[in-house]
Design an enzyme around this catalytic site. Structure first.
Site, PDB file in Angstrom:
ATOM      1  N   LYS A 270       0.877  -1.231   0.083  1.00 24.65           N
ATOM      2  CA  LYS A 270      -0.078   0.141  -0.042  1.00 24.65           C
ATOM      3  C   LYS A 270       0.912   1.272   0.088  1.00 24.65           C
ATOM      4  CE  LYS A 270      -2.394  -0.900   3.757  1.00 24.65           C
ATOM      5  NZ  LYS A 270      -1.955  -2.411   4.142  1.00 24.65           N
TER       6      LYS A 270
ATOM      7  N   ARG B  74      -9.677   0.004   8.986  1.00 31.32           N
ATOM      8  CA  ARG B  74      -8.989  -1.337   9.116  1.00 31.32           C
ATOM      9  C   ARG B  74      -9.915  -2.195  10.155  1.00 31.32           C
ATOM     10  NH1 ARG B  74      -3.394  -0.084   8.564  1.00 31.32           N
ATOM     11  NH2 ARG B  74      -1.913  -2.059   9.706  1.00 31.32           N
TER      12      ARG B  74
ATOM     13  N   ARG C 138      11.837  -7.022   5.032  1.00 22.82           N
ATOM     14  CA  ARG C 138      11.584  -5.617   5.132  1.00 22.82           C
ATOM     15  C   ARG C 138      12.709  -4.885   6.117  1.00 22.82           C
ATOM     16  NH1 ARG C 138       5.575  -3.164   4.783  1.00 22.82           N
ATOM     17  NH2 ARG C 138       5.574  -3.306   6.952  1.00 22.82           N
TER      18      ARG C 138
ATOM     19  N   ARG D 280      11.936  -3.235  11.501  1.00 20.46           N
ATOM     20  CA  ARG D 280      10.921  -2.483  12.221  1.00 20.46           C
ATOM     21  C   ARG D 280      10.426  -3.347  13.489  1.00 20.46           C
ATOM     22  NH1 ARG D 280       6.192   0.304   8.774  1.00 20.46           N
ATOM     23  NH2 ARG D 280       4.713  -1.245   9.686  1.00 20.46           N
TER      24      ARG D 280
ATOM     25  N   ARG E 200      -0.252  -9.993  13.168  1.00 19.87           N
ATOM     26  CA  ARG E 200      -0.880  -8.748  12.375  1.00 19.87           C
ATOM     27  C   ARG E 200      -1.750  -9.520  11.419  1.00 19.87           C
ATOM     28  NH1 ARG E 200       4.278  -5.582  10.589  1.00 19.87           N
ATOM     29  NH2 ARG E 200       2.952  -4.141   9.441  1.00 19.87           N
TER      30      ARG E 200
HETATM   31  P1  ADP Z   1       1.311  -2.197   7.875  1.00 17.63           P
HETATM   32  O1  ADP Z   1       0.313  -1.984   6.856  1.00 17.63           O
HETATM   33  O2  ADP Z   1       2.552  -2.704   7.406  1.00 17.63           O
HETATM   34  O3  ADP Z   1       0.540  -3.133   8.851  1.00 17.63           O
HETATM   35  P2  ADP Z   1       0.953   0.283   9.148  1.00 17.63           P
HETATM   36  O4  ADP Z   1       2.091   1.403   8.976  1.00 17.63           O
HETATM   37  O5  ADP Z   1      -0.267   0.554   8.075  1.00 17.63           O
HETATM   38  O6  ADP Z   1       1.641  -1.053   8.770  1.00 17.63           O
HETATM   39  O7  ADP Z   1       0.356   0.237  10.724  1.00 17.63           O
HETATM   40  C1  ADP Z   1       1.160   0.055  11.721  1.00 17.63           C
HETATM   41  C2  ADP Z   1       0.568   0.048  13.021  1.00 17.63           C
HETATM   42  O8  ADP Z   1      -0.203   1.022  13.265  1.00 17.63           O
HETATM   43  C3  ADP Z   1      -0.400  -1.174  13.048  1.00 17.63           C
HETATM   44  O9  ADP Z   1      -0.024  -2.282  13.142  1.00 17.63           O
HETATM   45  C4  ADP Z   1      -1.432  -0.661  14.131  1.00 17.63           C
HETATM   46  O10 ADP Z   1      -0.772  -0.833  15.478  1.00 17.63           O
HETATM   47  C5  ADP Z   1      -1.459   0.715  13.799  1.00 17.63           C
HETATM   48  N1  ADP Z   1      -2.481   1.283  12.988  1.00 17.63           N
HETATM   49  C6  ADP Z   1      -2.261   1.890  11.784  1.00 17.63           C
HETATM   50  N2  ADP Z   1      -3.457   1.944  11.273  1.00 17.63           N
HETATM   51  C7  ADP Z   1      -4.280   1.711  12.035  1.00 17.63           C
HETATM   52  C8  ADP Z   1      -5.642   1.796  11.962  1.00 17.63           C
HETATM   53  N3  ADP Z   1      -6.532   2.230  11.039  1.00 17.63           N
HETATM   54  N4  ADP Z   1      -6.401   1.368  12.784  1.00 17.63           N
HETATM   55  C9  ADP Z   1      -5.842   0.782  14.377  1.00 17.63           C
HETATM   56  N5  ADP Z   1      -4.322   0.807  14.210  1.00 17.63           N
HETATM   57  C10 ADP Z   1      -3.690   1.178  13.036  1.00 17.63           C
END
Ligand code: ADP
Length: 254
Positions: free
Chosen positions: A34, A109, A147, A180, A191
């Site tokens: 994404k 999400r 990554r 990370r 996740r």
């Molecule tokens: P990835 O897409 O690789 O999981 P992100 O950078 O989108 O990573 O998100 C990293 C972290 O940020 C998630 O694991 C969560 O803890 C938090 N997060 C991001 N977006 C949301 C969301 N919409 N709702 C709840 N937590 C979120």
């Protein structure tokens, strides 16, 4: 064509026949690309990426009260509370740079977040579209294992599609790359499980609401080929004017 060629894109978000702002949701599991596709889309469309992951990480990095409250959850790869994320997103979407549209990356999400977003968009002057990046589970696992991130500027690298010029070092500032916290193998599985249970059902909310949705195969093609598919889908559906792409093509002489 390479990503930098797209920098010349004229800042037109949507078709001239439809002067509405484009509310785009880039949807997909962790590691589905994404962030990479957002960057292509930002350059092409001239509208900003709104990444909840980036916004939340910034709070953690700068040690704000929000950052302190969510730090442990982020590290463990668990979602942060809906109410907090919703507030952060809606505050961001009110900023002037989102007036002509935006690309949501990592939001919504959960079904609750989707409900809030759909409620906010109801009756608004926007054209909504969801791009679902579909990636095979095993591909995700191997991608995320490779990554690395620059702890200084946040640039993401990938052993398969986006290697740094020098192994283990950031191209932009020479900082040593790290894994990370939430990319560690056991966290990745947690996740992905959370994604299956909580996030995948969000697609259903969009379907039921009649939002235009495109499924794009993002498993084993390069980032540019995937971007071309997204671009093709948006143009042929008339959601984004083909002349935007044509102008870019002419300018870069593709
Ligand atoms: P990835 O897409 O690789 O999981 P992100 O950078 O989108 O990573 O998100 C990293 C972290 O940020 C998630 O694991 C969560 O803890 C938090 N997060 C991001 N977006 C949301 C969301 N919409 N709702 C709840 N937590 C979120």
């Amino acid at each position: 064509m390479v990503l930098s060629d797209l920098e010349v894109a004229p800042p037109i978000a949507v078709s001239p026949d439809s002067p509405r702002a484009l509310a785009m949701v880039l949807f997909g599991s962790p590691g589905s690309g994404k962030g990479t596709q957002s960057k292509f889309l930002v350059r092409w469309l001239g509208i900003p990426q709104v990444s909840t992951g980036d916004m939340l990480r910034e709070h953690v990095r700068t040690g704000t009260p929000i950052g302190k409250a969510i730090g442990a959850r982020m590290k463990a790869g668990s979602l942060v509370p809906d109410i907090l994320v919703n507030e952060l997103v809606f505050e961001r979407l009110r900023k002037p740079d989102c007036e002509r549209g935006y690309i949501l990356d990592g939001y919504p999400r959960t079904p609750e977040q989707a409900t809030e977003l759909l409620r906010a968009l109801e009756g608004s002057e926007t054209t909504e579209v969801v791009i679902h990046l579909v990636v095979d589970y095993n591909v995700i696992i191997s991608r995320m294992a490779g990554r690395r991130v620059c702890p200084k500027c946040g640039t993401l690298y990938n052993a398969i599609s986006n290697r740094p010029a020098k192994e283990g070092v950031c191209d932009l500032d020479g900082t040593t790359l790290v894994v990370r916290d939430d990319d560690r193998a056991e966290v990745v599985r947690a996740r992905l499980n959370e994604y299956e249970a909580l996030t995948r059902p969000v697609i259903e909310s969009f379907r039921q609401a009649g939002v235009k949705l495109f499924e794009v195969d993002a498993s084993d093609r390069g980032p540019q080929a995937i971007f071309e598919s997204i671009r093709g889908a948006l143009e042929s559906s008339g959601l984004v004017a083909a002349n935007v792409a044509k102008a870019v093509t002419e300018l870069v002489g593709k």
